[in-house]
Design a protein around this motif. Sequence first.
Motif, PDB file in Angstrom:
ATOM      1  N   VAL A  18       0.852  -1.184   0.000  1.00 14.48           N
ATOM      2  CA  VAL A  18       0.000   0.000   0.000  1.00 14.48           C
ATOM      3  C   VAL A  18       0.886   1.231   0.000  1.00 14.48           C
ATOM      4  O   VAL A  18       1.856   1.315   0.768  1.00 14.48           O
ATOM      5  N   MET A  19       0.555   2.202  -0.864  1.00 12.42           N
ATOM      6  CA  MET A  19       1.422   3.374  -0.995  1.00 12.42           C
ATOM      7  C   MET A  19       0.608   4.647  -1.147  1.00 12.42           C
ATOM      8  O   MET A  19      -0.323   4.710  -1.953  1.00 12.42           O
ATOM      9  N   THR A  20       0.945   5.670  -0.373  1.00 10.57           N
ATOM     10  CA  THR A  20       0.391   6.998  -0.565  1.00 10.57           C
ATOM     11  C   THR A  20       1.417   7.850  -1.303  1.00 10.57           C
ATOM     12  O   THR A  20       2.610   7.557  -1.305  1.00 10.57           O
ATOM     13  N   GLY A  21       0.937   8.904  -1.953  1.00  8.77           N
ATOM     14  CA  GLY A  21       1.849   9.822  -2.617  1.00  8.77           C
ATOM     15  C   GLY A  21       2.541   9.242  -3.828  1.00  8.77           C
ATOM     16  O   GLY A  21       3.696   9.565  -4.108  1.00  8.77           O
ATOM     17  N   ALA A  22       1.812   8.397  -4.593  1.00 11.42           N
ATOM     18  CA  ALA A  22       2.418   7.770  -5.775  1.00 11.42           C
ATOM     19  C   ALA A  22       2.052   8.482  -7.071  1.00 11.42           C
ATOM     20  O   ALA A  22       2.502   8.083  -8.138  1.00 11.42           O
ATOM     21  N   ARG A  23       1.268   9.546  -6.978  1.00  9.90           N
ATOM     22  CA  ARG A  23       0.745  10.148  -8.205  1.00  9.90           C
ATOM     23  C   ARG A  23       1.794  10.937  -8.962  1.00  9.90           C
ATOM     24  O   ARG A  23       1.755  11.022 -10.187  1.00  9.90           O
ATOM     25  N   ARG A  24       2.724  11.560  -8.269  1.00 14.72           N
ATOM     26  CA  ARG A  24       3.704  12.400  -8.947  1.00 14.72           C
ATOM     27  C   ARG A  24       4.997  12.425  -8.140  1.00 14.72           C
ATOM     28  O   ARG A  24       5.099  11.852  -7.065  1.00 14.72           O
ATOM     29  N   GLY A  25       5.994  13.128  -8.690  1.00 14.47           N
ATOM     30  CA  GLY A  25       7.234  13.339  -7.971  1.00 14.47           C
ATOM     31  C   GLY A  25       7.972  12.068  -7.620  1.00 14.47           C
ATOM     32  O   GLY A  25       8.015  11.103  -8.388  1.00 14.47           O
ATOM     33  N   ILE A  26       8.571  12.079  -6.438  1.00 17.04           N
ATOM     34  CA  ILE A  26       9.359  10.946  -5.972  1.00 17.04           C
ATOM     35  C   ILE A  26       8.518   9.678  -5.940  1.00 17.04           C
ATOM     36  O   ILE A  26       8.966   8.603  -6.335  1.00 17.04           O
ATOM     37  N   GLY A  27       7.282   9.795  -5.434  1.00 20.72           N
ATOM     38  CA  GLY A  27       6.420   8.626  -5.294  1.00 20.72           C
ATOM     39  C   GLY A  27       6.124   7.956  -6.612  1.00 20.72           C
ATOM     40  O   GLY A  27       6.111   6.722  -6.704  1.00 20.72           O
ATOM     41  N   ARG A  28       5.868   8.744  -7.649  1.00 15.75           N
ATOM     42  CA  ARG A  28       5.584   8.161  -8.962  1.00 15.75           C
ATOM     43  C   ARG A  28       6.812   7.411  -9.494  1.00 15.75           C
ATOM     44  O   ARG A  28       6.687   6.278  -9.993  1.00 15.75           O
ATOM     45  N   ALA A  29       7.969   8.024  -9.365  1.00 17.10           N
ATOM     46  CA  ALA A  29       9.194   7.359  -9.811  1.00 17.10           C
ATOM     47  C   ALA A  29       9.452   6.092  -9.009  1.00 17.10           C
ATOM     48  O   ALA A  29       9.868   5.061  -9.560  1.00 17.10           O
ATOM     49  N   ALA A  30       9.200   6.143  -7.695  1.00 22.58           N
ATOM     50  CA  ALA A  30       9.406   4.968  -6.848  1.00 22.58           C
ATOM     51  C   ALA A  30       8.425   3.860  -7.200  1.00 22.58           C
ATOM     52  O   ALA A  30       8.799   2.677  -7.250  1.00 22.58           O
ATOM     53  N   ALA A  31       7.165   4.221  -7.440  1.00 26.01           N
ATOM     54  CA  ALA A  31       6.160   3.213  -7.787  1.00 26.01           C
ATOM     55  C   ALA A  31       6.538   2.486  -9.070  1.00 26.01           C
ATOM     56  O   ALA A  31       6.437   1.250  -9.157  1.00 26.01           O
TER      57      ALA A  31
END
Length: 319
Positions: A18-31
């Motif tokens: 489960v991941m929050t903050g995946a839409r953009r930025g660091i989170g998107r790259a990490a996802a």
Amino acid sequence: MQHARSTRHRHPARHTLVMTGARRGIGRAAAERILAAAPDTHLLVVARADSGVRLSAELGAGGHAVSHVAADLASLDSVRSAAADIRERLDRGELPPLHGFVGNAGIQYTNALTRGPEGLEATFTVNVLANHLFVRLLQDRLTAPARVVITVSDTHFGDFRHNLGMVPGPAWRSPDVLARTGAFPRPDTTVAGRTAYSTSKLAALHLVHELARRLPAGIDVVAHNPGFVPGTDLARDAGPLARFAMRRIMPALTLTPFATGRAAAGRLLADVVLGRTEAATGSYVDRARVARSSEESYDPRREGDLWEAAERLTAARTG
């Protein structure tokens, strides 16, 4: 609550993250990195209803298992509803066993007066209380070995070396005060908003330390500092000039040791989430290595006070 089913995928998913903050930025790259490096992962992204469907479809392209659950992280009631939905899906066998939670979402406002739906200060709610509530509501569904990762910030040090003078250092108050608007002088100013941000990231470290004491064996919790990453839209609530600087000027700093590019920061976060970066529970991972956070961040009494306040502030939403 509506949620997107997983996309058709080539690799059978063996565990859920489960991941929050995946839409953009660091989170998107990490996802994207997590899905490429661990194709047996079912990535369940927490996002606002208007973006979750699109995000899960984009991340699921190419055969990855991705779904979403809708939530407004500034609302503890919304977090509770999202966590209940995740629990139900796990219990029905719609998701493989839960092995991780990534609290990557973060927000910074131009004041310390922004309230969430329950009346609590929004910076503290998103950056601290939402993570606390998600972990508390999902911890009995986590299957060991599991890892909880909370994204923090080196702004919690409060010195020029760590924040280049761009963000004031934290100004600790009682957690009950921090959870309310107007906790800092001149609360209608950008300085107060940025102080609320750095203080919330210090609180997130306190939370990680206390969770490390309280979570069952086999469930590790780690704080990850990506460093200064220009262009992540963290300052999306700032004025036009500040947004322009963050998006068009500050990215040049990634050519220096003072900043990290979005893709590189996402890779570092993914490595922490996947356990490729070894870190004992309670650790502070500074980009790619375990380090000590600020001396102020190690305060068991303060951590206990924060835990008690977080339990109390979210109590009506954990039953």
